[in-house]
Design a protein around this motif. Structure first.
Motif, PDB file in Angstrom:
ATOM      1  N   SER A  26      -3.997  -3.776   9.152  1.00 43.78           N
ATOM      2  CA  SER A  26      -3.509  -2.902  10.222  1.00 43.78           C
ATOM      3  C   SER A  26      -2.175  -2.238   9.900  1.00 43.78           C
ATOM      4  CB  SER A  26      -3.354  -3.697  11.518  1.00 43.78           C
ATOM      5  OG  SER A  26      -2.354  -4.690  11.382  1.00 43.78           O
ATOM      6  N   ASP A  65      -3.319  -7.202   4.859  1.00 42.21           N
ATOM      7  CA  ASP A  65      -2.658  -6.539   5.990  1.00 42.21           C
ATOM      8  C   ASP A  65      -3.468  -5.296   6.370  1.00 42.21           C
ATOM      9  OD1 ASP A  65      -0.917  -5.594   7.900  1.00 42.21           O
ATOM     10  OD2 ASP A  65       0.481  -4.731   6.443  1.00 42.21           O
ATOM     11  N   SER A  68      10.026   1.488   9.202  1.00 41.81           N
ATOM     12  CA  SER A  68       9.040   1.093   8.206  1.00 41.81           C
ATOM     13  C   SER A  68       8.768   2.304   7.329  1.00 41.81           C
ATOM     14  CB  SER A  68       7.757   0.609   8.892  1.00 41.81           C
ATOM     15  OG  SER A  68       6.882   0.006   7.965  1.00 41.81           O
ATOM     16  N   THR A  87       0.717  -3.648  10.133  1.00 47.80           N
ATOM     17  CA  THR A  87       1.711  -4.098  11.114  1.00 47.80           C
ATOM     18  C   THR A  87       2.306  -5.467  10.762  1.00 47.80           C
ATOM     19  OG1 THR A  87      -0.065  -5.024  12.495  1.00 47.80           O
ATOM     20  CG2 THR A  87       0.663  -2.781  12.986  1.00 47.80           C
ATOM     21  N   THR A  88       2.224  -5.871   9.502  1.00 45.90           N
ATOM     22  CA  THR A  88       2.813  -7.150   9.107  1.00 45.90           C
ATOM     23  C   THR A  88       4.333  -7.115   9.223  1.00 45.90           C
ATOM     24  OG1 THR A  88       1.000  -7.701   7.606  1.00 45.90           O
ATOM     25  CG2 THR A  88       3.123  -8.746   7.174  1.00 45.90           C
ATOM     26  N   PHE A  89       4.951  -5.967   8.869  1.00 48.43           N
ATOM     27  CA  PHE A  89       6.408  -5.799   8.913  1.00 48.43           C
ATOM     28  C   PHE A  89       7.088  -6.975   8.213  1.00 48.43           C
ATOM     29  CE2 PHE A  89       5.092  -3.637  12.989  1.00 48.43           C
ATOM     30  CZ  PHE A  89       5.190  -2.355  12.469  1.00 48.43           C
ATOM     31  N   LEU A 141       6.738   4.313  10.387  1.00 51.30           N
ATOM     32  CA  LEU A 141       7.329   4.300  11.723  1.00 51.30           C
ATOM     33  C   LEU A 141       8.837   4.268  11.529  1.00 51.30           C
ATOM     34  CD1 LEU A 141       7.082   3.980  14.848  1.00 51.30           C
ATOM     35  CD2 LEU A 141       7.050   1.508  14.459  1.00 51.30           C
ATOM     36  N   ARG A 201      -4.920   1.837   9.763  1.00 54.34           N
ATOM     37  CA  ARG A 201      -3.617   1.210   9.677  1.00 54.34           C
ATOM     38  C   ARG A 201      -2.477   2.134  10.076  1.00 54.34           C
ATOM     39  NH1 ARG A 201      -3.651  -1.487   5.477  1.00 54.34           N
ATOM     40  NH2 ARG A 201      -1.408  -1.689   5.205  1.00 54.34           N
ATOM     41  N   LEU A 202      -1.403   1.519  10.513  1.00 55.65           N
ATOM     42  CA  LEU A 202      -0.139   2.210  10.663  1.00 55.65           C
ATOM     43  C   LEU A 202       0.395   2.537   9.281  1.00 55.65           C
ATOM     44  CD1 LEU A 202       2.271   3.008  12.617  1.00 55.65           C
ATOM     45  CD2 LEU A 202       3.233   0.769  11.996  1.00 55.65           C
ATOM     46  N   ALA A 212      -0.428   7.333  11.066  1.00 56.64           N
ATOM     47  CA  ALA A 212      -1.486   6.332  10.911  1.00 56.64           C
ATOM     48  C   ALA A 212      -2.560   6.875   9.983  1.00 56.64           C
ATOM     49  CB  ALA A 212      -2.083   5.972  12.270  1.00 56.64           C
TER      50      ALA A 212
END
Length: 493
Positions: free
Chosen positions: A269, A267, A186, A271-273, A169, A165-166, A136
């Motif tokens: 964070s 985006d 990701s 985490t939109t993926f 992952l 943000r991430l 992160a």
């Protein structure tokens, strides 16, 4: 950046070899419990990566928490390591000043804190050669390049939109004694593909993920600080050769190609993926070799090098640089302003990282050279060609064996369609008279190891033809060449 640097920093050259797969065959016999591409802390840094003396082979060093600011953390780190858990935290602080040129003189601050957690599946679950990784970022400050300099190439990889943000992952599994490994999740592709080990030492962001990809792909592609859903496979068929391929979503933030909203705002964070848009295919072939021993025999001082060829293909839709959807010139007063969109886009590249001089056998006093050339489609991309080159000098200063000095240059050349659009704008009277001209940036940097966990890097950059134009097309005024001075401080906890 040799024995004096912290565990997470001083072995970044092996890290880069791991991250690009060049040491996979060697690593398979030395680190049996970890997947072949274990990322160390510096994989999360987009620029200003410390460089130890390159070596012709890689042996993973023993863990040594005492070289980090928090040390053994009261024994917590040692206990976690026995369980297969590794946590690394890094902090970067930067200040940049513009004494001359650009658009607005003054100083600007930016910074980043990154945390990465890795889980080795063998001590945890008994599964050999498996690795889980999550990281992160907390990015802060203001954009010096946008607010003061006005250049195409940002002065630092950390000159990015503010967000918490991430980052990545993923899970990776090694097979065939780690000669083959697969990563899914990701992914940030610029930690493995298109990487120049020596170029990453410099702070200007173009020496990491270059302008050709950051401007020609949706949201800059799966590159720091963004990642995209997908998978990567790496195969080492023979010790000097590594083959890599990746398939990911091509649009990390799920936005249009042109937008007034920045990718980090879209985006914030991470985490939109996204699965919106096209598919990005990326491949790379890498060859590790020792030039000195190839030319002068086994008794010559080792001069290791890395040579790479690669490319990408994106199945998405990309805007024409000259014509609109009706076939009218985009620069025409009669244009709808909506460009014609083509299906598919490609970019090719070559990278050389080569040690060219070593004082003596096993000496840390070395000179290293890098070069990277990139070519892209002329109709879909604003920049069709890009080249960077430079030198790094290890142990150049007396009594400073852990310091490195570097000098580098880079430029990006506009595509024919982009140049024609500028000419159309002037000819049709829809802009102030101007022409496109390549922006050149030069960097002189010095990286000093102050303590085992603290790196200080003063930096000087000079920009010619700031913004890639002879003058501002909206005002008709010339933007003077930019003189930039900065300081990067990186701490490993």
């Amino acid at each position: 950046m040799k024995a004096f640097l912290p565990q997470a920093l001083r072995f970044v050259t092996p890290t880069c070899l791991l991250a690009t797969g060049l040491g996979a065959a060697l690593l398979a016999s030395t680190v049996p419990s970890w997947a072949a591409t274990v990322p160390l802390a510096t994989d999360i840094l987009p620029s200003g990566v410390p460089l130890p003396v390159p070596a012709p082979s890689f042996v993973r060093p023993p863990e040594d928490s005492s070289t980090e600011l928090l040390g053994h953390a009261g024994g917590a780190r040692d206990w976690l390591a026995r369980q297969g858990v590794s946590l690394t935290i890094q902090d970067v602080e930067e200040i940049w000043g513009l004494p001359a040129g650009g658009t607005q003189r003054g100083a600007t601050y930016d910074g980043m804190t990154a945390a990465a957690l890795m889980l080795d599946t063998q001590p945890l679950f008994g599964l050999k050669n498996g690795l889980f990784n999550i990281s992160a970022l907390q990015i802060r400050g203001r954009s010096f390049t946008a607010e003061r300099l006005g250049a195409l190439n940002t002065v630092s990889g950390y000159d990015a939109g503010r967000s918490t943000r991430l980052f990545e992952l993923w899970y990776e599994q090694g097979f065939l004694n780690n000669h083959l490994n697969v990563r899914v999740g990701s992914l940030d592709l610029d930690t493995e593909f298109l990487v120049s080990q020596n170029a990453s030492f410099f702070l200007n962001s173009s020496f990491g993920w270059p302008l050709s990809t950051s401007s020609n792909l949706y949201s800059g592609g799966p590159s720091w600080p963004f990642s995209a859903l997908g998978g990567r496979i790496k195969w080492t068929p023979a010790q000097p050769l590594v083959l890599m391929g990746a398939i990911t979503d091509d649009n990390p933030t799920q936005g249009p190609f042109y937008s007034t909203i920045s990718p980090t705002e879209r985006d914030p964070s991470g985490t939109t993926f996204s699965t919106h848009g096209g598919v990005l295919f990326m491949g790379e072939a890498q060859l590790w070799l020792d030039m000195a021993r190839q030319l002068a025999g086994p008794d010559a001082p080792a001069l290791p090098g890395t040579w790479k060829l690669g490319g990408l293909y994106d199945t998405g839709r990309f805007p024409d640089q000259r014509y609109d959807a009706n076939g009218t010139l985009l620069a025409s007063p009669d244009s709808s302003g909506a460009p014609y969109y083509h299906h598919g886009n490609w970019i090719l590249y070559a990278v050389i990282d080569q040690m060219i001089w070593r004082k003596a056998k096993n000496s840390g006093k070395t000179i290293n050279f890098f070069a990277r050339a990139i070519a892209a489609n002329q109709t879909r991309n604003q920049f069709a060609f890009e080249i960077q080159s430079g030198f790094t000098f290890d142990e150049l200063l007396p009594d400073r064996p852990d310091d490195t000095i570097g000098i580098a240059w880079g430029t990006s050349l506009y595509s024919a369609q982009a140049r024609h659009y500028a000419q159309d704008s002037v000819r049709l009277g829809t802009s102030q008279p101007y022409s496109l001209t390549p922006e050149h940036h030069f960097e002189l940097t010095y990286q000093a190891a102050v303590t085992p966990y603290l790196i200080v890097q003063p930096d000087f950059q000079y920009f010619m033809h700031v913004g890639g134009t002879t003058q501002d097309p909206t005002t008709g005024k010339r933007i003077h060449n930019g003189v930039v001075a900065g300081l990067n401080i990186t701490t490993t906890f």
